[in-house]
Design a protein around this motif. Sequence first.
Motif, PDB file in Angstrom:
ATOM      1  N   VAL A   1       0.837  -1.201   0.000  1.00 58.94           N
ATOM      2  CA  VAL A   1       0.000   0.000   0.000  1.00 58.94           C
ATOM      3  C   VAL A   1       0.872   1.252   0.000  1.00 58.94           C
ATOM      4  O   VAL A   1       0.616   2.207  -0.743  1.00 58.94           O
ATOM      5  CB  VAL A   1      -0.944  -0.004   1.218  1.00 58.94           C
ATOM      6  CG1 VAL A   1      -1.657   1.336   1.355  1.00 58.94           C
ATOM      7  CG2 VAL A   1      -1.964  -1.137   1.094  1.00 58.94           C
ATOM      8  N   GLU A   2       1.918   1.247   0.810  1.00 59.41           N
ATOM      9  CA  GLU A   2       2.802   2.409   0.857  1.00 59.41           C
ATOM     10  C   GLU A   2       3.530   2.585  -0.466  1.00 59.41           C
ATOM     11  O   GLU A   2       3.755   3.720  -0.912  1.00 59.41           O
ATOM     12  CB  GLU A   2       3.811   2.254   2.001  1.00 59.41           C
ATOM     13  CG  GLU A   2       4.743   3.454   2.163  1.00 59.41           C
ATOM     14  CD  GLU A   2       4.019   4.763   2.397  1.00 59.41           C
ATOM     15  OE1 GLU A   2       4.576   5.819   2.041  1.00 59.41           O
ATOM     16  OE2 GLU A   2       2.878   4.739   2.917  1.00 59.41           O
ATOM     17  N   ALA A   3       3.879   1.484  -1.127  1.00 61.65           N
ATOM     18  CA  ALA A   3       4.549   1.574  -2.427  1.00 61.65           C
ATOM     19  C   ALA A   3       3.656   2.269  -3.448  1.00 61.65           C
ATOM     20  O   ALA A   3       4.126   3.065  -4.265  1.00 61.65           O
ATOM     21  CB  ALA A   3       4.931   0.179  -2.920  1.00 61.65           C
ATOM     22  N   ILE A   4       2.375   1.976  -3.414  1.00 64.82           N
ATOM     23  CA  ILE A   4       1.427   2.640  -4.318  1.00 64.82           C
ATOM     24  C   ILE A   4       1.415   4.143  -4.062  1.00 64.82           C
ATOM     25  O   ILE A   4       1.438   4.957  -4.994  1.00 64.82           O
ATOM     26  CB  ILE A   4       0.017   2.046  -4.144  1.00 64.82           C
ATOM     27  CG1 ILE A   4      -0.010   0.608  -4.683  1.00 64.82           C
ATOM     28  CG2 ILE A   4      -1.034   2.907  -4.838  1.00 64.82           C
ATOM     29  CD1 ILE A   4      -1.300  -0.129  -4.391  1.00 64.82           C
ATOM     30  N   ARG A   5       1.412   4.520  -2.810  1.00 66.22           N
ATOM     31  CA  ARG A   5       1.416   5.952  -2.467  1.00 66.22           C
ATOM     32  C   ARG A   5       2.728   6.614  -2.877  1.00 66.22           C
ATOM     33  O   ARG A   5       2.742   7.754  -3.332  1.00 66.22           O
ATOM     34  CB  ARG A   5       1.178   6.121  -0.972  1.00 66.22           C
ATOM     35  CG  ARG A   5      -0.214   5.678  -0.533  1.00 66.22           C
ATOM     36  CD  ARG A   5      -0.358   5.657   0.974  1.00 66.22           C
ATOM     37  NE  ARG A   5      -1.704   5.252   1.371  1.00 66.22           N
ATOM     38  CZ  ARG A   5      -1.987   4.568   2.472  1.00 66.22           C
ATOM     39  NH1 ARG A   5      -0.988   4.221   3.303  1.00 66.22           N
ATOM     40  NH2 ARG A   5      -3.229   4.234   2.766  1.00 66.22           N
ATOM     41  N   VAL A   6       3.828   5.883  -2.744  1.00 65.93           N
ATOM     42  CA  VAL A   6       5.139   6.425  -3.094  1.00 65.93           C
ATOM     43  C   VAL A   6       5.231   6.707  -4.596  1.00 65.93           C
ATOM     44  O   VAL A   6       5.639   7.788  -5.010  1.00 65.93           O
ATOM     45  CB  VAL A   6       6.257   5.459  -2.660  1.00 65.93           C
ATOM     46  CG1 VAL A   6       7.586   5.847  -3.298  1.00 65.93           C
ATOM     47  CG2 VAL A   6       6.402   5.467  -1.144  1.00 65.93           C
ATOM     48  N   VAL A   7       4.854   5.731  -5.428  1.00 68.74           N
ATOM     49  CA  VAL A   7       4.957   5.956  -6.876  1.00 68.74           C
ATOM     50  C   VAL A   7       3.939   6.979  -7.346  1.00 68.74           C
ATOM     51  O   VAL A   7       4.155   7.685  -8.338  1.00 68.74           O
ATOM     52  CB  VAL A   7       4.815   4.635  -7.672  1.00 68.74           C
ATOM     53  CG1 VAL A   7       5.937   3.674  -7.321  1.00 68.74           C
ATOM     54  CG2 VAL A   7       3.459   3.993  -7.479  1.00 68.74           C
ATOM     55  N   MET A   8       2.837   7.095  -6.631  1.00 69.50           N
ATOM     56  CA  MET A   8       1.853   8.136  -6.960  1.00 69.50           C
ATOM     57  C   MET A   8       2.457   9.516  -6.764  1.00 69.50           C
ATOM     58  O   MET A   8       2.142  10.463  -7.495  1.00 69.50           O
ATOM     59  CB  MET A   8       0.602   7.965  -6.079  1.00 69.50           C
ATOM     60  CG  MET A   8      -0.480   9.013  -6.337  1.00 69.50           C
ATOM     61  SD  MET A   8      -1.138   8.910  -8.022  1.00 69.50           S
ATOM     62  CE  MET A   8      -2.202  10.362  -8.011  1.00 69.50           C
ATOM     63  N   ARG A   9       3.359   9.653  -5.788  1.00 68.19           N
ATOM     64  CA  ARG A   9       4.018  10.941  -5.534  1.00 68.19           C
ATOM     65  C   ARG A   9       5.141  11.218  -6.540  1.00 68.19           C
ATOM     66  O   ARG A   9       5.729  12.285  -6.531  1.00 68.19           O
ATOM     67  CB  ARG A   9       4.617  10.968  -4.125  1.00 68.19           C
ATOM     68  CG  ARG A   9       3.599  10.908  -3.010  1.00 68.19           C
ATOM     69  CD  ARG A   9       4.212  11.323  -1.680  1.00 68.19           C
ATOM     70  NE  ARG A   9       5.284  10.444  -1.273  1.00 68.19           N
ATOM     71  CZ  ARG A   9       5.125   9.408  -0.440  1.00 68.19           C
ATOM     72  NH1 ARG A   9       3.914   9.124   0.035  1.00 68.19           N
ATOM     73  NH2 ARG A   9       6.155   8.659  -0.094  1.00 68.19           N
ATOM     74  N   GLY A  10       5.444  10.225  -7.386  1.00 63.29           N
ATOM     75  CA  GLY A  10       6.489  10.422  -8.379  1.00 63.29           C
ATOM     76  C   GLY A  10       7.827   9.841  -7.981  1.00 63.29           C
ATOM     77  O   GLY A  10       8.812   9.999  -8.699  1.00 63.29           O
TER      78      GLY A  10
END
Length: 240
Positions: free
Chosen positions: A112-121
């Motif tokens: 879940v955190e990885a999804i948020r990280v790549v969403m931030r660029g």
Amino acid sequence: MIRVLIADDEALMRSGLQMILDLQDDIEVVAVVENGREAMEAARRKNPDVALLDIRMPDMDGLTATSAMTKLPSPPAVLVLTTFALDGNIEQALLAGAAGFLLKDTPPRELVEAIRVVMRGDAVLSPAVTRRVIELQRRQLSAHSGHSDHSKLLGRLTDREREVLPQLARGLSNADIARTLFMSEGTVKGHVSRMMDKLGVTNRVQAALIAFEAGVNDEQLGQGPVLRDDPADVAEPGER
């Protein structure tokens, strides 16, 4: 809300991923498909922010789908999921434009955190994958001298961009780089964006691979001719 596409040929894996993500307040699963071709069709129709792609799928594998998705007008950030931490798969996924590579045994919280990280660029790799990427680059450097072409690419960078690149290669986020180099986060985003354009890459992981292949380290920052920075360190529109 982060819009997510899931593509995996295993029904149990698809269901598990969707169940995990449906529990998140800031994530919406917009499509669940079982092969790469369906993933491409869903990406065009649903315009997801992040795509979770299995590598080994029928009717277009995850690597081919990753490469195709990154060429879309509004490409999603691609997180590649696999059971196999094979060197070839890692390199191919990253060079195809994936923003991250995770093993399927990654804990749900980290996924879940990885999804948020790549969403931030930013880019993300499982710790085991990070070690393999570094070792892969070291072996390649030992096997052949590939520094020259990459050194020419690095020669296009400004002083500031050459300070940012090693930090990016270590996996630091823009916020972490900003704290390390005493810059604003907006300034770092601008440097990363311009640096990626000059290196001819589409994401941070590819930029990090060039840094590894060129042997970038702190001692090399001042070596060789570089372009001068513009008078003002300002961020360009958009984030990378």
